[in-house]
Design a protein around this motif. Sequence first.
Motif, PDB file in Angstrom:
ATOM      1  N   ARG A  97       7.518   5.646  18.544  1.00 27.73           N
ATOM      2  CA  ARG A  97       6.733   6.701  17.896  1.00 27.73           C
ATOM      3  C   ARG A  97       5.276   6.279  17.777  1.00 27.73           C
ATOM      4  O   ARG A  97       4.977   5.115  17.542  1.00 27.73           O
ATOM      5  CB  ARG A  97       7.277   6.978  16.495  1.00 27.73           C
ATOM      6  CG  ARG A  97       8.711   7.483  16.507  1.00 27.73           C
ATOM      7  CD  ARG A  97       9.177   7.670  15.117  1.00 27.73           C
ATOM      8  NE  ARG A  97       9.122   6.357  14.444  1.00 27.73           N
ATOM      9  CZ  ARG A  97       9.751   6.054  13.342  1.00 27.73           C
ATOM     10  NH1 ARG A  97      10.482   6.935  12.752  1.00 27.73           N
ATOM     11  NH2 ARG A  97       9.651   4.861  12.808  1.00 27.73           N
ATOM     12  N   PRO A  98       4.363   7.255  17.877  1.00 28.80           N
ATOM     13  CA  PRO A  98       2.951   6.916  17.663  1.00 28.80           C
ATOM     14  C   PRO A  98       2.695   6.651  16.187  1.00 28.80           C
ATOM     15  O   PRO A  98       3.341   7.242  15.313  1.00 28.80           O
ATOM     16  CB  PRO A  98       2.204   8.159  18.144  1.00 28.80           C
ATOM     17  CG  PRO A  98       3.207   9.263  18.084  1.00 28.80           C
ATOM     18  CD  PRO A  98       4.559   8.630  18.258  1.00 28.80           C
ATOM     19  N   ALA A  99       1.774   5.739  15.910  1.00 29.60           N
ATOM     20  CA  ALA A  99       1.398   5.455  14.529  1.00 29.60           C
ATOM     21  C   ALA A  99       0.596   6.629  13.987  1.00 29.60           C
ATOM     22  O   ALA A  99       0.007   7.400  14.737  1.00 29.60           O
ATOM     23  CB  ALA A  99       0.570   4.176  14.467  1.00 29.60           C
ATOM     24  N   MET A 100       0.559   6.774  12.660  1.00 32.09           N
ATOM     25  CA  MET A 100      -0.210   7.847  12.037  1.00 32.09           C
ATOM     26  C   MET A 100      -1.694   7.534  12.108  1.00 32.09           C
ATOM     27  O   MET A 100      -2.104   6.384  12.014  1.00 32.09           O
ATOM     28  CB  MET A 100       0.212   7.997  10.577  1.00 32.09           C
ATOM     29  CG  MET A 100       1.603   8.522  10.410  1.00 32.09           C
ATOM     30  SD  MET A 100       2.138   8.614   8.688  1.00 32.09           S
ATOM     31  CE  MET A 100       0.763   9.375   7.884  1.00 32.09           C
ATOM     32  N   LEU A 101      -2.489   8.583  12.240  1.00 33.06           N
ATOM     33  CA  LEU A 101      -3.938   8.419  12.211  1.00 33.06           C
ATOM     34  C   LEU A 101      -4.421   8.618  10.788  1.00 33.06           C
ATOM     35  O   LEU A 101      -4.039   9.569  10.117  1.00 33.06           O
ATOM     36  CB  LEU A 101      -4.602   9.460  13.119  1.00 33.06           C
ATOM     37  CG  LEU A 101      -4.352   9.309  14.603  1.00 33.06           C
ATOM     38  CD1 LEU A 101      -5.001  10.458  15.359  1.00 33.06           C
ATOM     39  CD2 LEU A 101      -4.901   7.984  15.095  1.00 33.06           C
ATOM     40  N   VAL A 102      -5.266   7.714  10.320  1.00 34.11           N
ATOM     41  CA  VAL A 102      -5.860   7.801   8.992  1.00 34.11           C
ATOM     42  C   VAL A 102      -7.349   7.538   9.153  1.00 34.11           C
ATOM     43  O   VAL A 102      -7.747   6.606   9.858  1.00 34.11           O
ATOM     44  CB  VAL A 102      -5.229   6.765   8.038  1.00 34.11           C
ATOM     45  CG1 VAL A 102      -5.870   6.830   6.663  1.00 34.11           C
ATOM     46  CG2 VAL A 102      -3.733   6.973   7.932  1.00 34.11           C
ATOM     47  N   SER A 103      -8.156   8.360   8.489  1.00 35.17           N
ATOM     48  CA  SER A 103      -9.605   8.166   8.619  1.00 35.17           C
ATOM     49  C   SER A 103     -10.013   6.819   8.028  1.00 35.17           C
ATOM     50  O   SER A 103      -9.340   6.276   7.150  1.00 35.17           O
ATOM     51  CB  SER A 103     -10.353   9.297   7.918  1.00 35.17           C
ATOM     52  OG  SER A 103     -10.225   9.167   6.520  1.00 35.17           O
ATOM     53  N   ASP A 104     -11.116   6.303   8.500  1.00 34.70           N
ATOM     54  CA  ASP A 104     -11.623   5.033   7.993  1.00 34.70           C
ATOM     55  C   ASP A 104     -11.914   5.124   6.500  1.00 34.70           C
ATOM     56  O   ASP A 104     -11.669   4.169   5.754  1.00 34.70           O
ATOM     57  CB  ASP A 104     -12.891   4.623   8.751  1.00 34.70           C
ATOM     58  CG  ASP A 104     -12.589   4.209  10.185  1.00 34.70           C
ATOM     59  OD1 ASP A 104     -11.428   3.832  10.456  1.00 34.70           O
ATOM     60  OD2 ASP A 104     -13.510   4.272  11.022  1.00 34.70           O
TER      61      ASP A 104
END
Length: 152
Positions: free
Chosen positions: A10-17
């Motif tokens: 699964r792709p990892a979740m994207l979280v803003s910096d």
Amino acid sequence: MTEQTQVGSRPAMLVSDTVLEQLQRVADTQGIAANELAEQAIRHFLREERRQLLQRESEAFCALHEQLLATHAGEFVAIYDGRLVDYDRDQESLLLRLDTNFPTVPVLIKQVLPDPQETYLIRSPRFVCESNVLNRLVVTLNGLAAMTEVSG
């Protein structure tokens, strides 16, 4: 935005910096790892979502109660998405079918009784005097309670 990476299949979740930095600051103040804090926050969010969903299903059960009482009195019913999706006299059989048909979503299961709302009696570990005729004996059992009236 942070780069997307692969975790297992699964792709990892994207979280803003910005969110990642805020998360790290809070994690540092609590003395835990940022990923542990994120996991706790997500689990809390999912529990709250489940609670709200089941509250909506409970409200649907109350709205459907008169109809359910006429057609399914004494049976266990399953309410999902505001409607009756299954029923059975045997709760275990109903649960097994729901595990197959609704494996990943919460479904409200309630027995159709004359009163749609459950009533709880509260017990307290003290005597309360109301006139000289009636005393209320209060006994606590595991934090749950019911009041018993005793003539005296």
